[in-house]
Scaffold this motif. Sequence first.
Motif, PDB file in Angstrom:
ATOM      1  N   MET A   1       0.858  -1.185   0.000  1.00 17.18           N
ATOM      2  CA  MET A   1       0.000   0.000   0.000  1.00 17.18           C
ATOM      3  C   MET A   1       0.896   1.238   0.000  1.00 17.18           C
ATOM      4  N   LYS A   2       0.700   2.106  -0.950  1.00 14.51           N
ATOM      5  CA  LYS A   2       1.494   3.318  -1.060  1.00 14.51           C
ATOM      6  C   LYS A   2       0.650   4.510  -0.617  1.00 14.51           C
ATOM      7  N   ASN A   3       1.251   5.394   0.174  1.00 15.32           N
ATOM      8  CA  ASN A   3       0.553   6.546   0.755  1.00 15.32           C
ATOM      9  C   ASN A   3       1.071   7.861   0.183  1.00 15.32           C
ATOM     10  N   LEU A   4       0.179   8.831   0.145  1.00 10.41           N
ATOM     11  CA  LEU A   4       0.520  10.178  -0.294  1.00 10.41           C
ATOM     12  C   LEU A   4      -0.146  11.181   0.636  1.00 10.41           C
ATOM     13  N   VAL A   5       0.577  12.231   0.969  1.00 12.03           N
ATOM     14  CA  VAL A   5       0.007  13.348   1.723  1.00 12.03           C
ATOM     15  C   VAL A   5      -0.049  14.549   0.782  1.00 12.03           C
ATOM     16  N   ILE A   6      -1.252  15.042   0.530  1.00 12.11           N
ATOM     17  CA  ILE A   6      -1.459  16.273  -0.237  1.00 12.11           C
ATOM     18  C   ILE A   6      -1.848  17.333   0.776  1.00 12.11           C
TER      19      ILE A   6
ATOM     20  N   LYS B   1       4.928  14.719   9.857  1.00 14.66           N
ATOM     21  CA  LYS B   1       4.766  13.659  10.858  1.00 14.66           C
ATOM     22  C   LYS B   1       4.006  12.470  10.261  1.00 14.66           C
ATOM     23  N   ILE B   2       2.988  12.751   9.445  1.00 13.54           N
ATOM     24  CA  ILE B   2       2.262  11.670   8.772  1.00 13.54           C
ATOM     25  C   ILE B   2       3.204  10.918   7.838  1.00 13.54           C
ATOM     26  N   LYS B   3       4.043  11.651   7.123  1.00 14.52           N
ATOM     27  CA  LYS B   3       5.038  11.022   6.239  1.00 14.52           C
ATOM     28  C   LYS B   3       5.929  10.074   7.038  1.00 14.52           C
ATOM     29  N   GLU B   4       6.396  10.540   8.166  1.00 12.81           N
ATOM     30  CA  GLU B   4       7.273   9.733   9.017  1.00 12.81           C
ATOM     31  C   GLU B   4       6.559   8.474   9.527  1.00 12.81           C
ATOM     32  N   ILE B   5       5.323   8.614   9.916  1.00  9.86           N
ATOM     33  CA  ILE B   5       4.542   7.495  10.478  1.00  9.86           C
ATOM     34  C   ILE B   5       4.178   6.474   9.405  1.00  9.86           C
ATOM     35  N   THR B   6       3.807   6.935   8.213  1.00 10.55           N
ATOM     36  CA  THR B   6       3.244   6.049   7.182  1.00 10.55           C
ATOM     37  C   THR B   6       4.171   5.797   5.998  1.00 10.55           C
ATOM     38  N   ASN B   7       5.342   6.417   6.002  1.00 15.11           N
ATOM     39  CA  ASN B   7       6.263   6.317   4.870  1.00 15.11           C
ATOM     40  C   ASN B   7       5.619   6.843   3.589  1.00 15.11           C
ATOM     41  N   ALA B   8       4.829   7.885   3.723  1.00 21.36           N
ATOM     42  CA  ALA B   8       4.113   8.485   2.589  1.00 21.36           C
ATOM     43  C   ALA B   8       5.018   9.408   1.789  1.00 21.36           C
ATOM     44  N   ASP B   9       4.620   9.627   0.554  1.00 21.84           N
ATOM     45  CA  ASP B   9       5.212  10.690  -0.250  1.00 21.84           C
ATOM     46  C   ASP B   9       4.479  11.977   0.118  1.00 21.84           C
ATOM     47  N   LEU B  10       5.153  13.104  -0.042  1.00 23.51           N
ATOM     48  CA  LEU B  10       4.557  14.407   0.265  1.00 23.51           C
ATOM     49  C   LEU B  10       4.369  15.214  -1.010  1.00 23.51           C
TER      50      LEU B  10
END
Length: 176
Positions: A1-6, A34-43
């Motif tokens: 599962m890949k995550n992204l923060v917009i 912080k969400i990026k750090e927690i979920t390994n998301a792209d920003l």
Amino acid sequence: MKNLVIYFSHTGENYMKDGIQNITKGNTEIVAEKIKEITNADLYQVIPEEQYPYNYHECCDLAKEELQENKRPNIIKPLENIDNYDTIYIGGPVWWGHYPRPLITQLEKLDFKNKTIKPFATHEGSGLGNTLEDIKNYTNGNIKEGLAIRGSDAEYSKEILESWCNKWNKPQEEIV
């Protein structure tokens, strides 16, 4: 599962629990990181072509005008698609009860079908305001429960963010 923060964030004068203060990093940006750090998301940071005023009151006036006129400010390098992502975190400050208009500009350009959307907002007393309605109006994904973080507390929000980000990662029968 890949995550992204917009996200959209604002620096300069901001209203904080101790009054108007100058901040060099936006509260929403702090939360997004912080969400990026927690979920390994792209920003992906939404950046308007025309920057908002440094002055808090001037920024508020412009944000109110954009909302009342339903404007869509141009943004720099908009995302073209989110095909490679399963979960999208969407966040911004609450301005006049809504997400800032540049964030809406970006959301309207994307197809959120079959995506999980986790909305968040930073505020100084308005909670999520109408941001969940914004998400419903401008996206078409599976919207999860939103999270409001007081901007003044953004720096200290990691524990609550960990709980919220991981809330839907449990097998369905474990969710209470």
